[in-house]
Design a protein around this motif. Structure first.
Motif, PDB file in Angstrom:
ATOM      1  N   TYR A 173     -36.597  32.709 -87.965  1.00  0.00           N
ATOM      2  CA  TYR A 173     -36.666  31.720 -86.893  1.00  0.00           C
ATOM      3  C   TYR A 173     -37.448  30.481 -87.315  1.00  0.00           C
ATOM      4  O   TYR A 173     -37.472  29.486 -86.604  1.00  0.00           O
ATOM      5  N   TYR A 177     -41.942  28.787 -84.893  1.00  0.00           N
ATOM      6  CA  TYR A 177     -41.867  29.780 -83.823  1.00  0.00           C
ATOM      7  C   TYR A 177     -42.710  31.022 -84.123  1.00  0.00           C
ATOM      8  O   TYR A 177     -42.499  32.081 -83.549  1.00  0.00           O
ATOM      9  N   TRP A 219     -35.729  21.020 -69.948  1.00  0.00           N
ATOM     10  CA  TRP A 219     -35.100  22.281 -70.352  1.00  0.00           C
ATOM     11  C   TRP A 219     -34.283  22.861 -69.204  1.00  0.00           C
ATOM     12  O   TRP A 219     -33.185  23.381 -69.400  1.00  0.00           O
ATOM     13  N   SER A 223     -30.169  23.710 -69.463  1.00  0.00           N
ATOM     14  CA  SER A 223     -29.877  25.144 -69.549  1.00  0.00           C
ATOM     15  C   SER A 223     -28.487  25.441 -68.990  1.00  0.00           C
ATOM     16  O   SER A 223     -27.933  24.674 -68.206  1.00  0.00           O
ATOM     17  N   THR A 228     -27.070  25.485 -75.885  1.00  0.00           N
ATOM     18  CA  THR A 228     -28.516  25.391 -75.664  1.00  0.00           C
ATOM     19  C   THR A 228     -29.048  26.769 -75.285  1.00  0.00           C
ATOM     20  O   THR A 228     -28.339  27.574 -74.675  1.00  0.00           O
ATOM     21  N   ALA A 229     -30.287  27.031 -75.643  1.00  0.00           N
ATOM     22  CA  ALA A 229     -30.934  28.279 -75.229  1.00  0.00           C
ATOM     23  C   ALA A 229     -31.362  28.132 -73.775  1.00  0.00           C
ATOM     24  O   ALA A 229     -31.992  27.144 -73.401  1.00  0.00           O
ATOM     25  N   SER A 245     -37.495  31.979 -72.500  1.00  0.00           N
ATOM     26  CA  SER A 245     -36.100  31.623 -72.776  1.00  0.00           C
ATOM     27  C   SER A 245     -35.321  32.870 -73.158  1.00  0.00           C
ATOM     28  O   SER A 245     -35.898  33.940 -73.385  1.00  0.00           O
ATOM     29  N   ARG A 306     -27.223  26.645 -81.487  1.00  0.00           N
ATOM     30  CA  ARG A 306     -27.992  26.624 -80.236  1.00  0.00           C
ATOM     31  C   ARG A 306     -29.229  25.739 -80.394  1.00  0.00           C
ATOM     32  O   ARG A 306     -30.024  25.919 -81.318  1.00  0.00           O
ATOM     33  N   CYS A 308     -32.835  25.019 -79.288  1.00  0.00           N
ATOM     34  CA  CYS A 308     -33.804  25.969 -78.736  1.00  0.00           C
ATOM     35  C   CYS A 308     -35.192  25.391 -78.478  1.00  0.00           C
ATOM     36  O   CYS A 308     -36.076  26.126 -78.053  1.00  0.00           O
ATOM     37  N   ASP A 309     -35.405  24.129 -78.730  1.00  0.00           N
ATOM     38  CA  ASP A 309     -36.746  23.576 -78.539  1.00  0.00           C
ATOM     39  C   ASP A 309     -36.636  22.212 -77.876  1.00  0.00           C
ATOM     40  O   ASP A 309     -35.947  21.323 -78.370  1.00  0.00           O
TER      41      ASP A 309
END
Length: 448
Positions: A173, A177, A219, A223, A228-229, A245, A306, A308-309
């Motif tokens: 990851y 993270y 976020w 979503s 996207t996560a 998440s 994806r 994710c941040d």
């Protein structure tokens, strides 16, 4: 505008929430006249007291006297803020602008003979006030063409008490993270990933807490998209803000994948197409990412990309604050100028270069010692880098990729591919993406 703000505040109050600091900077007006409260970072449940150190970071001319005196606040406190907003719209001046500091304001308000400026009154009496004569409240609340207020105030089932930590994310990851935890909900058994933002770190800057709220709101906005996560929940403890998440299994950070660069052109095309869809989705929801990089992107085992941040993301059209890794920041950001969506498309171009060559333009042409942590790059150095990009792109085998990147990596944002309103369609139709099945990539039901 005032009537729409009344409906928005009433919606908050019906959900047991007081905004506490409604002011013009926290609301936006679109081309159809629809008002949106865009920042809910000051919201709290009613019946609480307001800490003085928090007050000093806010727009105090819009805060009700009882809040400034440290008393318990109720929905009536928001009606004071509404009155201040109306006063400023009608006169062009802040109601309490004569106070040159918050300390003098608090001192004046704390006097025994201070007269209450607003009585606690219900929504009905406000709607019936002569000022709002002629407003069709029912139509305003239901007709989207007039300006319905829509805000997501859903509360998550996640909390510190219901969270069980199962482990930490693995090295695939990425280093960013390392402090994220795999968690499980004690009652439902649902899995997720918990990101911790330490409050002690946020207190080091005046805008730290606001950045956390910006991340949460942005976020939430993006979503539910296939690239996207999803944000499952948000809660806070005494020590940290906690983002929950979805847990994307068998995923690897793009920063790890790029270590094997150069990647095959067809693979880059496939990933770039998904990234373009994700960025367009963000922009369509009014979100600027402001710090796109491979560390923000994960690749699932099936090949799905994806995002994710969203640490630096913000609900806005334009910004002027630099965030993120300098290697991916557009020239206008590094120079401290105002920037918009086109800055995200520059970052997309840099990521494509890194996938095709293994390094970013800044990494190729600059000594790491010439780049400081706060992106203080010499203007002449920045100019040399941007001028050298076309020559650097000749090392890329694909002529289509060269052409696309020459249009994305343009120093002048107004000439950059991504500046126009139809940027996404222009990128989709570029020759580099010839043969890519866009309808398949865009469909959320597609199995990749």
């Amino acid at each position: 505008i005032g009537a729409q703000l009344v409906l928005a505040l009433n919606h908050l109050h019906d959900n047991g929430v007081v905004h506490r600091c409604l002011n013009p900077e926290l609301a936006s007006l679109d081309w159809r006249g629809r008002v949106r409260i865009t920042d809910l970072s000051t919201c709290k449940q009613k019946g609480c007291a307001f800490e003085l150190d928090v007050i000093k970071r806010l727009k105090y001319p819009f805060i009700a006297p009882e809040i400034l005196k440290g008393e318990v606040y109720e929905p009536a406190s928001d009606w004071w803020s509404l009155g201040c907003c109306l006063y400023q719209m009608l006169t062009g001046k802040a109601l309490l602008s004569q106070h040159d500091s918050i300390d003098s304001l608090i001192k004046d308000i704390s006097k025994d003979n201070c007269k209450e400026a607003i009585e606690e009154t219900g929504i009905k009496s406000i709607k019936e006030h002569p000022f709002f004569g002629g407003i069709d409240w029912q139509k305003l609340a239901t007709d989207e063409s007039v300006g319905t207020i829509q805000m997501d105030l859903s509360y998550s089932i996640w909390s510190a008490e219901q969270t069980k930590i199962e482990g930490v994310l693995g090295p695939d990851y990425g280093a960013k993270y390392a402090n994220c935890h795999i968690i499980q909900h004690k009652k439902t058994g649902e899995e997720g990933v918990m990101k911790l933002v330490w409050k002690a770190e946020m207190r080091k800057t005046n805008s730290g807490w606001k950045r956390v709220m910006n991340e949460r709101l942005a976020w939430q906005k993006v979503s539910g998209h296939q690239y996207t996560a999803g944000l499952k929940g948000f809660f806070e403890t005494e020590a940290a803000y906690c983002f929950v998440s979805e847990h994307i299994r068998d995923a690897v950070s793009l920063s790890v994948v790029i270590k094997s660069a150069p990647l095959p052109t067809e693979v880059v095309k496939y990933l770039a197409g998904q990234l373009a869809i994700a960025v367009n989705h963000m922009h369509a929801r009014g979100v600027l990412h402001r710090s796109l990089s491979p560390e923000c992107i994960f690749i699932e085992k099936c090949g799905r990309l994806r995002l994710c941040d969203f640490e630096s993301a913000k609900l806005c059209e334009f910004s002027c604050h630099p965030f993120g890794d300098c290697s991916y920041l557009a020239p206008e950001i590094i120079q401290g100028k105002e920037y918009g969506k086109e800055a995200d498309w520059w970052a997309v171009g840099v990521i494509l270069v890194e996938m095709l060559l293994g390094n970013t333009p800044l990494d190729i042409f600059c000594d790491k010692r010439q780049i400081t942590d706060d992106c203080d790059i010499d203007t002449e150095l920045l100019l040399r880098v941007t001028e050298s990009i076309p020559k650097m792109l000749t090392n890329i085998e694909s002529i289509g990729a060269q052409n696309l990147l020459k249009q994305l990596l343009v120093a002048n944002p107004e000439q950059r591919l991504g500046f126009k309103r139809n940027a996404y369609n222009e990128i989709k139709s570029h020759q580099f993406f010839k043969g890519l099945l866009w309808p398949k990539l865009e469909s959320p039901e597609t199995e990749l």
